[in-house]
Design an enzyme around this catalytic site. Structure first.
Site, short mmCIF file in Angstrom:
data_model
loop_
_atom_site.label_atom_id
_atom_site.label_comp_id
_atom_site.label_asym_id
_atom_site.label_seq_id
_atom_site.Cartn_x
_atom_site.Cartn_y
_atom_site.Cartn_z
N ARG A 1 45.92 -41.80 55.59
CA ARG A 1 45.11 -40.93 56.43
C ARG A 1 44.08 -41.79 57.13
O ARG A 1 43.38 -42.56 56.47
CB ARG A 1 44.41 -39.87 55.58
CG ARG A 1 43.70 -38.81 56.39
CD ARG A 1 42.76 -37.98 55.55
NE ARG A 1 41.49 -38.67 55.34
CZ ARG A 1 40.41 -38.05 54.85
NH1 ARG A 1 40.47 -36.77 54.52
NH2 ARG A 1 39.29 -38.71 54.70
N TYR B 1 32.55 -36.75 59.45
CA TYR B 1 33.26 -36.54 58.18
C TYR B 1 34.23 -37.68 57.95
O TYR B 1 34.94 -38.12 58.86
CB TYR B 1 34.04 -35.21 58.18
CG TYR B 1 35.12 -35.31 57.15
CD1 TYR B 1 36.43 -35.62 57.49
CD2 TYR B 1 34.77 -35.27 55.80
CE1 TYR B 1 37.38 -35.83 56.52
CE2 TYR B 1 35.72 -35.48 54.84
CZ TYR B 1 37.02 -35.76 55.19
OH TYR B 1 37.96 -36.01 54.23
N ASP C 1 42.74 -35.77 59.36
CA ASP C 1 42.06 -34.55 58.92
C ASP C 1 41.04 -34.13 59.98
O ASP C 1 40.03 -34.80 60.17
CB ASP C 1 41.35 -34.83 57.59
CG ASP C 1 40.82 -33.56 56.94
OD1 ASP C 1 40.46 -33.63 55.75
OD2 ASP C 1 40.78 -32.52 57.61
N HIS D 1 39.35 -31.48 59.85
CA HIS D 1 38.27 -30.91 59.01
C HIS D 1 37.64 -29.64 59.59
O HIS D 1 36.42 -29.51 59.63
CB HIS D 1 37.19 -31.98 58.80
CG HIS D 1 36.67 -31.98 57.39
ND1 HIS D 1 35.40 -31.58 57.09
CD2 HIS D 1 37.25 -32.31 56.22
CE1 HIS D 1 35.18 -31.68 55.79
NE2 HIS D 1 36.30 -32.12 55.23
N GLU E 1 45.65 -32.16 59.69
CA GLU E 1 45.12 -31.28 58.64
C GLU E 1 43.90 -30.50 59.11
O GLU E 1 43.05 -31.02 59.83
CB GLU E 1 44.73 -32.14 57.43
CG GLU E 1 44.03 -31.40 56.33
CD GLU E 1 43.51 -32.34 55.26
OE1 GLU E 1 43.95 -33.50 55.21
OE2 GLU E 1 42.66 -31.91 54.48
N GLU F 1 42.94 -26.61 51.67
CA GLU F 1 42.11 -27.16 50.58
C GLU F 1 40.93 -26.26 50.26
O GLU F 1 40.40 -26.34 49.16
CB GLU F 1 41.64 -28.56 50.90
CG GLU F 1 40.62 -28.66 52.00
CD GLU F 1 40.15 -30.09 52.20
OE1 GLU F 1 41.02 -30.96 52.41
OE2 GLU F 1 38.95 -30.33 52.14
N ARG G 1 47.83 -27.19 51.20
CA ARG G 1 46.91 -28.12 50.54
C ARG G 1 46.17 -27.49 49.35
O ARG G 1 45.49 -28.18 48.62
CB ARG G 1 45.87 -28.62 51.53
CG ARG G 1 46.41 -29.26 52.76
CD ARG G 1 46.30 -30.77 52.78
NE ARG G 1 44.97 -31.26 52.59
CZ ARG G 1 44.67 -32.22 51.71
NH1 ARG G 1 45.61 -32.73 50.96
NH2 ARG G 1 43.44 -32.67 51.58
N GLU H 1 47.57 -36.17 47.93
CA GLU H 1 46.41 -36.97 48.34
C GLU H 1 45.93 -37.79 47.16
O GLU H 1 45.80 -37.26 46.04
CB GLU H 1 45.30 -36.07 48.86
CG GLU H 1 44.05 -36.82 49.30
CD GLU H 1 43.01 -35.91 49.91
OE1 GLU H 1 43.18 -34.68 49.87
OE2 GLU H 1 42.02 -36.42 50.47
N TRP I 1 31.33 -28.84 59.27
CA TRP I 1 31.21 -30.27 58.94
C TRP I 1 32.56 -30.92 58.91
O TRP I 1 33.52 -30.36 58.43
CB TRP I 1 30.53 -30.39 57.59
CG TRP I 1 30.68 -31.76 57.00
CD1 TRP I 1 30.24 -32.95 57.53
CD2 TRP I 1 31.34 -32.08 55.77
NE1 TRP I 1 30.55 -33.97 56.69
CE2 TRP I 1 31.22 -33.48 55.62
CE3 TRP I 1 31.99 -31.35 54.78
CZ2 TRP I 1 31.75 -34.15 54.50
CZ3 TRP I 1 32.51 -31.99 53.69
CH2 TRP I 1 32.37 -33.38 53.56
C1 CS2 Z 1 38.73 -33.72 52.63
C2 CS2 Z 1 37.80 -33.70 51.46
O1 CS2 Z 1 40.16 -34.95 51.22
C3 CS2 Z 1 40.11 -34.19 52.20
O2 CS2 Z 1 41.08 -33.78 52.84
O3 CS2 Z 1 38.81 -32.55 53.37
O4 CS2 Z 1 37.22 -34.96 51.38
C4 CS2 Z 1 36.70 -32.67 51.51
O5 CS2 Z 1 35.82 -32.97 52.57
C5 CS2 Z 1 35.95 -32.69 50.19
O6 CS2 Z 1 36.88 -32.50 49.17
C6 CS2 Z 1 34.90 -31.60 50.16
O7 CS2 Z 1 34.33 -31.52 48.88
MG MG Z 2 40.71 -32.24 54.15
#
Ligand code: CS2
Ligand code: MG
Length: 402
Positions: free
Chosen positions: A147, A159, A210, A212, A236, A262, A283, A339, A402
């Protein structure tokens, strides 16, 4: 067998973790990850006040009944706090059952569909060229999927990219860190990053990104279409997932594979995504998605619609969750990818693990149950400290994702 005691272990070896420990009258105990990054004490209270008193005296083998007891019985449905609590209980019960029967959990849920588990690593840099170098370093470590996240020109931070090369740990002590965000700068930059990565490393390496949760559907459709020639393994969290039908627009404009989930916690967060085949990977992790019991149902439904799993595995999900994920990843047919963001060495002073990384894959051994343990004495040396995830504001000060 009866549950006689249930403990919560809240500790912070480089970051906060909450672990549930269910102990039985035959001395067998099970562990469950109950960590919800930035909201650990909310889950601890939910477990202490509303779950643990009801667990005492139950037969830990009755996993399906206990799952529904806590899901239906609470009246109030869904949500990350409740479902993380249920997930932790579920993980611990599968751990107990495996230990009591002397069987690794993967053998309780169908046995091995594969011998090793494909993982993806994280590579990030302050700019395109540093990210290119970091991807190369991961390729040198044998990773087959990476990634890539990079700093955005004109933005101080974003991020996924750590400052001063420190390990990336987004939760910060003290009040939430606020950063400035600009989607236009992001959308102009990311296609350049992946075109450069393909130029340098060719087509064989799996590349992931990602977004995000920060695009609108039309912005995500633009990004997914511009990334098509880079053949990503997945894009993602292109758009926040509360509006599942929002993904119809992305899907109609691009063949870039999409992953989401996630931050989801039940199948109901996914039903439109799945039945309309709006995504390619789910996810939603064991620790937040209702445990193995619920994820087995989710994966079964997803398999009908050609959708595979791609569990979240950031460092704020503990080694107990990762072990449970690996048992699941070994067993289900529609596994996609896992992941893998290695925990800091200090974490492994608290959590004893039974998995290792080799040649682009994770391997887990045949220790009965989940195969991980926690050293409560060492955990006590690393007390919890409240930490918040960051947040964004747009250039004009508007609160943003974020
Ligand atoms: C992220 C995470 O791993 C990922 O795909 O989206 O780092 C996420 O920001 C954190 O798990 C938030 O606690
Ligand atoms: Mg993520």
């Amino acid at each position: 067998m009866k549950i006689t005691e249930v403990k919560l272990i809240l500790c912070s070896p480089s970051r906060n973790f909450l672990t549930l420990k269910i102990i039985t009258d035959q001395g067998v105990y099970g562990l469950g990850d109950a960590t919800l990054n930035g909201r650990e004490k909310a889950v601890a209270t939910y477990l202490e006040e509303y779950c643990i008193p009801c667990l005492i005296g139950k037969d830990p083998f009755q996993i399906e009944d206990i799952w529904h007891y806590f899901y239906v019985g609470a009246y109030w449905r869904r949500g990350p706090v409740k479902m993380t609590a249920i997930s932790a209980i579920d993980m611990a019960l599968w751990d107990i059952k495996g230990k009591a029967l002397n069987i690794p959990v993967y053998n309780l849920i169908g046995g091995k569909s594969r011998q090793k588990i494909l993982v993806y690593a994280h590579a990030e840099g302050k700019d395109i060229e540093e990210t290119v170098d970091r991807v190369g370093a991961k390729i040198d470590q044998g990773f087959l999927a990476i990634r890539a996240q990079s700093g955005i020109p004109g933005l101080e931070d974003t991020y996924g990219v750590s400052r001063n090369n420190a390990p990336y740990e987004p939760a910060v002590r003290g009040n939430p860190k606020e950063s400035i965000w600009d989607t236009d700068k992001y959308l102009n930059h990311i296609p350049r990053l992946f075109k450069r990565l393909r130029e340098v490393y060719g087509d064989d390496i799996h590349l992931l990104h990602d977004a995000h949760h920060r695009c609108t559907p039309v912005e995500a459709a633009r990004l997914a279409r511009e990334l098509e020639s880079c053949h990503l393994f997945w894009l993602e969290d292109a758009v926040r997932g509360e509006l599942q039908e929002g993904y119809r627009l992305i899907r109609s404009h691009s063949t870039t594979p999409l992953a989401i989930g996630e931050v989801f916690n039940t199948i109901y967060d996914l039903t439109t995504f799945i039945t309309e085949q709006l995504i390619d990977y789910i996810r939603m992790p064991i620790v937040h998605g209702g445990g193995l019991t619920h994820l087995l149902k989710v994966a079964a439904m997803a398999s009908v619609y050609h959708i595979r799993t791609g569990f979240h595995g950031a460092t704020d999900l503990s080694p107990v969750n990762l072990a449970a994920s690996l048992h699941f990843d070994l067993a289900v047919n529609n596994f996609g990818i896992q992941e893998y963001m290695p925990h800091q060495p200090l974490v492994h002073e608290v959590f004893k693990i039974n998995y290792e990384y080799r040649d682009g894959h994770l391997h887990i051994d045949d220790t009965p149950g989940l195969g991980v343990d926690i050293d409560e004495e060492v955990a006590k040396k690393h007390p919890y400290q409240r930490a918040y995830l960051p947040m964004n504001r747009k250039m004009d000060g508007t609160v943003f994702h974020w």
